[in-house]
Write a protein that holds these residues in place. Structure first.
Motif, mmCIF file in Angstrom:
data_model
loop_
_atom_site.group_PDB
_atom_site.id
_atom_site.type_symbol
_atom_site.label_atom_id
_atom_site.label_comp_id
_atom_site.label_asym_id
_atom_site.label_seq_id
_atom_site.Cartn_x
_atom_site.Cartn_y
_atom_site.Cartn_z
ATOM 1 N N TYR A 29 0.807 -1.207 0.000
ATOM 2 C CA TYR A 29 0.000 0.000 0.000
ATOM 3 C C TYR A 29 0.849 1.269 0.000
ATOM 4 N N GLU A 30 2.151 1.110 0.148
ATOM 5 C CA GLU A 30 3.050 2.260 0.197
ATOM 6 C C GLU A 30 3.635 2.561 -1.178
ATOM 7 N N LYS A 31 3.710 3.854 -1.491
ATOM 8 C CA LYS A 31 4.322 4.291 -2.744
ATOM 9 C C LYS A 31 5.749 4.782 -2.527
ATOM 10 N N PHE A 32 6.030 5.235 -1.301
ATOM 11 C CA PHE A 32 7.361 5.802 -1.030
ATOM 12 C C PHE A 32 7.576 5.814 0.477
ATOM 13 N N ARG A 33 8.833 5.579 0.894
ATOM 14 C CA ARG A 33 9.191 5.606 2.312
ATOM 15 C C ARG A 33 10.615 6.137 2.437
ATOM 16 N N CYS A 34 10.827 7.043 3.390
ATOM 17 C CA CYS A 34 12.169 7.543 3.657
ATOM 18 C C CYS A 34 12.249 7.970 5.123
ATOM 19 N N SER A 35 13.451 8.305 5.584
ATOM 20 C CA SER A 35 13.602 8.698 6.978
ATOM 21 C C SER A 35 14.722 9.711 7.141
ATOM 22 N N ARG A 36 14.672 10.434 8.261
ATOM 23 C CA ARG A 36 15.735 11.379 8.635
ATOM 24 C C ARG A 36 15.573 11.732 10.101
ATOM 25 N N GLN A 37 16.674 11.630 10.849
ATOM 26 C CA GLN A 37 16.704 12.022 12.262
ATOM 27 C C GLN A 37 15.572 11.398 13.073
ATOM 28 N N GLY A 38 15.352 10.105 12.874
ATOM 29 C CA GLY A 38 14.349 9.397 13.653
ATOM 30 C C GLY A 38 12.924 9.588 13.203
ATOM 31 N N VAL A 39 12.733 10.284 12.097
ATOM 32 C CA VAL A 39 11.386 10.496 11.567
ATOM 33 C C VAL A 39 11.206 9.653 10.306
ATOM 34 N N THR A 40 10.140 8.864 10.266
ATOM 35 C CA THR A 40 9.833 8.052 9.090
ATOM 36 C C THR A 40 8.699 8.702 8.308
ATOM 37 N N ILE A 41 8.908 8.818 7.009
ATOM 38 C CA ILE A 41 7.899 9.392 6.121
ATOM 39 C C ILE A 41 7.340 8.278 5.248
ATOM 40 N N ILE A 42 6.029 8.116 5.272
ATOM 41 C CA ILE A 42 5.382 7.066 4.489
ATOM 42 C C ILE A 42 4.317 7.694 3.592
ATOM 43 N N LEU A 43 4.440 7.457 2.282
ATOM 44 C CA LEU A 43 3.440 7.925 1.329
ATOM 45 C C LEU A 43 2.623 6.732 0.857
ATOM 46 N N TYR A 44 1.316 6.797 1.079
ATOM 47 C CA TYR A 44 0.427 5.712 0.674
ATOM 48 C C TYR A 44 -0.120 5.966 -0.732
ATOM 49 N N SER A 45 -0.628 4.911 -1.335
ATOM 50 C CA SER A 45 -1.166 5.021 -2.693
ATOM 51 C C SER A 45 -2.365 5.958 -2.751
ATOM 52 N N SER A 46 -2.984 6.215 -1.607
ATOM 53 C CA SER A 46 -4.114 7.146 -1.538
ATOM 54 C C SER A 46 -3.678 8.606 -1.672
ATOM 55 N N GLY A 47 -2.344 8.832 -1.582
ATOM 56 C CA GLY A 47 -1.839 10.202 -1.622
ATOM 57 C C GLY A 47 -1.661 10.808 -0.255
ATOM 58 N N LYS A 48 -1.916 10.020 0.796
ATOM 59 C CA LYS A 48 -1.745 10.510 2.163
ATOM 60 C C LYS A 48 -0.323 10.239 2.626
ATOM 61 N N LEU A 49 0.294 11.246 3.243
ATOM 62 C CA LEU A 49 1.677 11.162 3.705
ATOM 63 C C LEU A 49 1.707 11.263 5.225
ATOM 64 N N LEU A 50 2.319 10.289 5.884
ATOM 65 C CA LEU A 50 2.404 10.265 7.346
ATOM 66 C C LEU A 50 3.836 10.512 7.787
ATOM 67 N N LEU A 51 3.994 11.369 8.799
ATOM 68 C CA LEU A 51 5.285 11.587 9.440
ATOM 69 C C LEU A 51 5.212 10.958 10.831
ATOM 70 N N GLN A 52 6.072 9.989 11.091
ATOM 71 C CA GLN A 52 6.030 9.263 12.355
ATOM 72 C C GLN A 52 7.353 9.402 13.099
ATOM 73 N N GLY A 53 7.273 9.605 14.419
ATOM 74 C CA GLY A 53 8.472 9.739 15.236
ATOM 75 C C GLY A 53 8.195 10.622 16.433
ATOM 76 N N LYS A 54 9.244 11.049 17.131
ATOM 77 C CA LYS A 54 9.081 11.930 18.281
ATOM 78 C C LYS A 54 8.519 13.273 17.818
ATOM 79 N N PRO A 55 7.562 13.818 18.583
ATOM 80 C CA PRO A 55 6.868 15.039 18.163
ATOM 81 C C PRO A 55 7.780 16.184 17.732
ATOM 82 N N GLU A 56 8.871 16.431 18.518
ATOM 83 C CA GLU A 56 9.736 17.559 18.175
ATOM 84 C C GLU A 56 10.466 17.339 16.847
ATOM 85 N N ASN A 57 10.874 16.088 16.582
ATOM 86 C CA ASN A 57 11.545 15.770 15.320
ATOM 87 C C ASN A 57 10.574 15.805 14.143
ATOM 88 N N VAL A 58 9.355 15.298 14.383
ATOM 89 C CA VAL A 58 8.325 15.321 13.345
ATOM 90 C C VAL A 58 8.008 16.753 12.929
#
Length: 271
Positions: A29-58
């Motif tokens: 279901y993922e179109k793209f995934r990357c990370s930086r400084q403990g934050v994971t970025i996930i792009l779904y096929s729906s076009g929704k992008l999630l930033l996951q990780g500690k709030p300050e880093n996000v």
């Protein structure tokens, strides 16, 4: 957790030169995934992008996306402040003519609530089916949960929908042990320490339970569709053709439908 929508792969790919490390997608279901400084970025096929990780880093990464004008930021969920162990339960397929009934419960404390927020848990009605299925897998790995899925044949042998709901909500919560039980209130609800309408938008545990329930409902409907040999509709409005097709193929209605629904009885008796 921060969410952006209407994001294209070409847009998020521009983050790579800014120090983001491209990762292999973990699900179909993922179109793209990357990370930086403990934050994971996930792009779904729906076009929704999630930033996951500690709030300050996000938030630091979110500033980059805002500056680059990538997608549209979604207003974050605002759940009630809670302490201690909370058990939230919710159901799916309650109003659908096809399918049985699913009830799920999730138990969380302060630590696991934080983790649920970081993966983007929200009211399941605000998420696409593909996001639901993917997020349900993650939720199961993070928290204590219990799901009961009744196929139509078992549902139709039950004591009626309201009594079934009371039984299943109580069973799922009891299975998880001690904790204040919050139920998404329905007509005739007689269980739970807290009964609240639209609880999935107010209590994080109920939101997580709504995701698990809907994911299991999607699986049940997929199974029934394969058994029928043709697509079964969701909801209870546009079901006439599918019910008549069951009759034409001489398939037992009780294995696919809620037999006590008035529209189901009317259509079955119309021939």
């Amino acid at each position: 957790m921060v969410v952006f929508e209407k994001v294209k792969v070409s847009e998020v790919s521009k983050l790579i030169p800014d120090g983001f490390c491209k990762l292999e997608p973990k699900t179909i279901y993922e179109k793209f995934r990357c990370s930086r400084q403990g934050v994971t970025i996930i792009l779904y096929s729906s076009g929704k992008l999630l930033l996951q990780g500690k709030p300050e880093n996000v938030e630091n990464v979110a500033k980059i996306l805002r500056k680059k004008q990538i997608g549209k930021e979604v207003k974050p969920e605002s759940f009630r402040k809670e302490t201690g162990w909370i058990i939230g339960s919710d159901e799916s397929l309650k109003g659908d003519s096809f399918g049985g009934l699913v009830v799920a419960a999730v138990k969380a404390d302060n630590k696991t609530r934080k983790a649920l927020l970081e993966i983007g848990v929200a009211d399941s009605k605000k998420l696409k089916d593909l996001e639901i299925l993917d997020m349900a897998k993650t939720i199961k790995q993070m928290v204590s949960c219990h799901i009961i899925s009744l196929l139509p044949e078992a549902y139709n042998k039950g004591p009626g929908q309201t009594k079934l709901l009371n039984q299943l909500h109580q069973q799922t919560a009891k299975y998880l042990g001690n904790g204040q039980h919050v139920v998404d209130k329905y007509p005739g609800c007689k269980v739970g320490d807290i009964q609240e309408t639209k609880a999935e938008s107010k209590y994080l545990e109920v939101a997580a339970a709504s995701i698990l329930a809907r994911a299991e409902a999607l699986k049940q409907m997929d199974y029934l569709t394969r058994q029928a040999g043709f697509p079964l509709p969701k909801g209870s409005t546009h079901v006439t053709d599918a019910i008549k097709q069951l009759q034409q193929q001489k398939l037992p209605p009780a294995k696919f439908l809620k037999m006590h629904f008035s529209n189901v009885r009317d259509i079955l008796n119309s021939n």
